[in-house]
Design a protein around this motif. Structure first.
Motif, PDB file in Angstrom:
ATOM      1  N   ASP A 140      -9.318  22.169   2.579  1.00  0.00           N
ATOM      2  CA  ASP A 140      -8.714  23.156   1.686  1.00  0.00           C
ATOM      3  C   ASP A 140      -7.601  22.561   0.840  1.00  0.00           C
ATOM      4  O   ASP A 140      -7.180  23.170  -0.150  1.00  0.00           O
ATOM      5  N   ALA A 141      -7.096  21.408   1.222  1.00  0.00           N
ATOM      6  CA  ALA A 141      -6.043  20.745   0.450  1.00  0.00           C
ATOM      7  C   ALA A 141      -5.902  19.316   0.938  1.00  0.00           C
ATOM      8  O   ALA A 141      -6.240  18.989   2.079  1.00  0.00           O
ATOM      9  N   TYR A 142      -5.392  18.478   0.058  1.00  0.00           N
ATOM     10  CA  TYR A 142      -4.888  17.176   0.471  1.00  0.00           C
ATOM     11  C   TYR A 142      -3.398  17.320   0.757  1.00  0.00           C
ATOM     12  O   TYR A 142      -2.749  18.274   0.299  1.00  0.00           O
ATOM     13  N   THR A 143      -2.862  16.381   1.508  1.00  0.00           N
ATOM     14  CA  THR A 143      -1.440  16.449   1.845  1.00  0.00           C
ATOM     15  C   THR A 143      -0.781  15.102   1.604  1.00  0.00           C
ATOM     16  O   THR A 143      -1.424  14.054   1.675  1.00  0.00           O
ATOM     17  N   ILE A 144       0.518  15.146   1.334  1.00  0.00           N
ATOM     18  CA  ILE A 144       1.367  13.962   1.275  1.00  0.00           C
ATOM     19  C   ILE A 144       2.457  14.151   2.312  1.00  0.00           C
ATOM     20  O   ILE A 144       3.237  15.105   2.225  1.00  0.00           O
ATOM     21  N   ASN A 145       2.464  13.298   3.312  1.00  0.00           N
ATOM     22  CA  ASN A 145       3.369  13.443   4.471  1.00  0.00           C
ATOM     23  C   ASN A 145       3.272  14.841   5.075  1.00  0.00           C
ATOM     24  O   ASN A 145       4.263  15.461   5.434  1.00  0.00           O
ATOM     25  N   GLY A 146       2.033  15.327   5.170  1.00  0.00           N
ATOM     26  CA  GLY A 146       1.749  16.597   5.828  1.00  0.00           C
ATOM     27  C   GLY A 146       1.909  17.820   4.962  1.00  0.00           C
ATOM     28  O   GLY A 146       1.641  18.936   5.424  1.00  0.00           O
ATOM     29  N   LEU A 147       2.306  17.675   3.701  1.00  0.00           N
ATOM     30  CA  LEU A 147       2.599  18.825   2.834  1.00  0.00           C
ATOM     31  C   LEU A 147       1.656  18.859   1.638  1.00  0.00           C
ATOM     32  O   LEU A 147       1.475  17.844   0.954  1.00  0.00           O
ATOM     33  N   PRO A 148       1.072  20.044   1.329  1.00  0.00           N
ATOM     34  CA  PRO A 148       0.110  20.126   0.219  1.00  0.00           C
ATOM     35  C   PRO A 148       0.753  20.075  -1.167  1.00  0.00           C
ATOM     36  O   PRO A 148       0.118  19.648  -2.126  1.00  0.00           O
ATOM     37  N   GLY A 149       1.977  20.573  -1.300  1.00  0.00           N
ATOM     38  CA  GLY A 149       2.657  20.480  -2.585  1.00  0.00           C
ATOM     39  C   GLY A 149       2.426  21.658  -3.506  1.00  0.00           C
ATOM     40  O   GLY A 149       1.688  22.597  -3.191  1.00  0.00           O
ATOM     41  N   PRO A 150       3.032  21.632  -4.694  1.00  0.00           N
ATOM     42  CA  PRO A 150       3.151  22.821  -5.550  1.00  0.00           C
ATOM     43  C   PRO A 150       1.904  23.217  -6.318  1.00  0.00           C
ATOM     44  O   PRO A 150       1.890  24.282  -6.931  1.00  0.00           O
ATOM     45  N   LEU A 151       0.860  22.407  -6.316  1.00  0.00           N
ATOM     46  CA  LEU A 151      -0.322  22.740  -7.117  1.00  0.00           C
ATOM     47  C   LEU A 151      -1.295  23.658  -6.382  1.00  0.00           C
ATOM     48  O   LEU A 151      -2.260  24.135  -6.986  1.00  0.00           O
TER      49      LEU A 151
END
Length: 507
Positions: free
Chosen positions: A197-208
């Protein structure tokens, strides 16, 4: 025997012990023992306005960071408090004579069952750089992963400018559903699995993503400084492009091997790969903030997560700027390659060359004892390949278009290998070897087999044991793109696999 062999490496004895969870390396003459406790437990985590109970290490997502120095001994006690069977792989660690600590379930160990513990005990020999650890059973590595940072020995500098600070940046995938249910359904139906459902950077999907603006990783930097960013692709099934708006980076390492530095606006990183870059920030406060974005590189015909993950590069504001004004600064976006940009992928991979210096040589096998050619769609695990110790092996991996051409990131446990050649179309055994790079080819543990093409690697079979090789797209491993090499003991005591530890899990 090989005409060029890797330097002999003796196991380094531990001189001192360290308190559990200590992350700051201390001076040592040779190496110290670092102890970690991994408690496998369920933890409720909320992303995209969806809360789920998932398997974690110590309740953390991503899992705890391991920091050590070259020559250190690691003793990591893993205790399983969940109903799933568990095993942990220390991705990229050579595991010289310590194959019992490698971690792939049902290859080098039975998994750790509920209520049981196992101590992964190994010494880091001749390696420094960015690696990572992850679960190696079913699809549990979707939530069980973390960074493994190996610093150089005391008083040994990096072969590049000393960074002001270092930051690990781990790419992952978030599934609202349970990944074990996803893969079980796919294997039962024979169809492709539901995508993340999403990719993550350091466990967080981010604002998009929807309902995710607050779950954004922010990298805060100062003007006029150089930072070392340690990228790790822990995603299950997707190679990723990554770029920072209005910034370029200098690639200095890949898979814990120093490379000839080169500048780029975008990096490509497959699952299982790591890449270290130097980021030189702008000399003055830029009056802007910058998105750091990643999205997939995909060549197959199946469905995949086409979304984009973002984090924010934020400059520390001078005294004249308030926090409110920082929020009002323009947010700039990078331009990423198209999803199927094989041309960029090829050019990027060709730029990667081993540093091949006097201090960090590239000991490429110049002659070969045994040659193999595998197609990237038929690797039965039951067909182990037996290798006498110290044989020099050349392996050509050929992608096929029987079911559609597709890139495959192939990972070899227990070894690094040299990527001596690659190309598109069918490998020509009479012509292509004449163009092999035997001087400074990239050395790594995971390589992308080009879509509709081939890659040739060489390695020295100097590590006795059973070593798993598989595609690091998790769905392909589940479908059978996997096998094992069995490297035989040598004649001398220091050329033999050590006996299994007393706490090795039983099936």
């Amino acid at each position: 025997m090989c005409a060029s062999v890797l330097p002999s490496m003796a196991l380094i004895g531990a001189l001192f012990s360290l308190l559990t969870f200590c992350l700051i390396p201390r001076p040592a003459l040779a190496g110290i023992t670092r102890n970690y406790e991994f408690n496998i437990k369920l933890q409720n985590v909320t992303q995209l306005c969806h809360t789920k109970s998932m398997v974690t290490v110590n309740g953390q997502f991503p899992g705890p960071r391991i920091v050590a120095r070259e020559g250190d001994r690691l003793q990591i006690r893993v205790t399983n408090h969940v109903s799933n069977n568990i095993s942990i792989h220390w991705h990229g660690i050579r595991q010289l004579r310590s194959g019992w600590a490698d971690g792939p379930a049902y290859v080098t160990q039975c998994p750790i069952q509920t209520g049981q513990s196992y101590v992964y005990n190994y010494t880091i020999v001749g390696q420094r750089g960015t690696l990572f650890w992850h679960a190696h059973i079913s699809w549990l590595r979707s939530t069980l992963y973390g960074s493994l940072i190996i610093l150089p020995k005391i008083n040994v500098p990096y072969p590049f400018i000393k960074p002001h600070k270092e930051f690990p940046i781990i790419f992952g995938e978030w599934f609202n559903a349970d990944t074990e249910a996803i893969i079980n359904q796919a294997l039962q139906t024979g169809g492709g699995p539901n995508v993340s459902d999403a990719y993550t950077i350091n466990g967080l999907p981010g604002p998009l993503y929807n309902c995710s603006a607050k779950d954004t990783f922010k990298l805060k930097v100062k003007p006029g400084k150089t930072y070392l960013l340690r990228f790790i692709n822990a995603a299950l099934n997707d190679e990723l492009f990554f770029s920072i708006a209005n910034h370029s980076v200098t690639v200095v390492e890949a898979d814990a091997i120093y490379v000839k530095p080169f500048e780029t606006d975008t990096i490509l990183i497959t699952p299982g790969q790591t890449t270290n870059v130097l980021l030189k920030t702008k000399p003055k406060f830029p009056n802007a903030t910058f998105l750091m974005m990643a999205r997939p590189y995909a060549t197959g015909q199946g469905t995949f997560d086409k979304s984009t993950v973002a984090a924010i590069l934020e400059y520390e504001s001078p005294i004249s700027h308030s926090t409110v004004s920082i929020k009002k600064l323009p947010l700039l976006k990078p331009t990423l390659p198209p999803l199927n940009d094989t041309s960029f992928a090829t050019k990027f991979s060709k730029k990667l060359r081993s540093l091949a210096s006097a201090q960090f040589p590239a000991n490429v096998p110049q002659t070969v004892d045994k040659k193999f050619l595998f197609t990237a769609r038929a690797w039965p695990l039951s067909e182990e390949q037996y290798l006498p110790r110290t044989q020099c092996v050349e392996l050509v991996m050929q992608d096929t278009s029987i079911l559609g051409a597709e890139s495959h990131p192939l990972h070899l446990h227990g070894f690094n290998f040299f990527i001596v050649g690659q190309g598109f179309g069918n490998y020509d055994a009479s012509k292509d070897p004449t163009k092999f790079n035997l001087v400074d080819p990239m050395e790594r543990n995971t390589v992308g087999v080009p879509s509709g093409g081939w890659v040739a690697i060489r390695f020295l079979a100097d590590n006795p044991g059973v070593w798993f090789m598989h595609c690091h797209l998790e769905i392909h491993t589940s479908w059978g793109l996997k096998m094992a090499w069995l490297v035989l003991d040598g004649k001398l005591p220091n050329q033999k696999l050590l006996p299994p530890p007393s706490d090795l899990p039983k099936c």
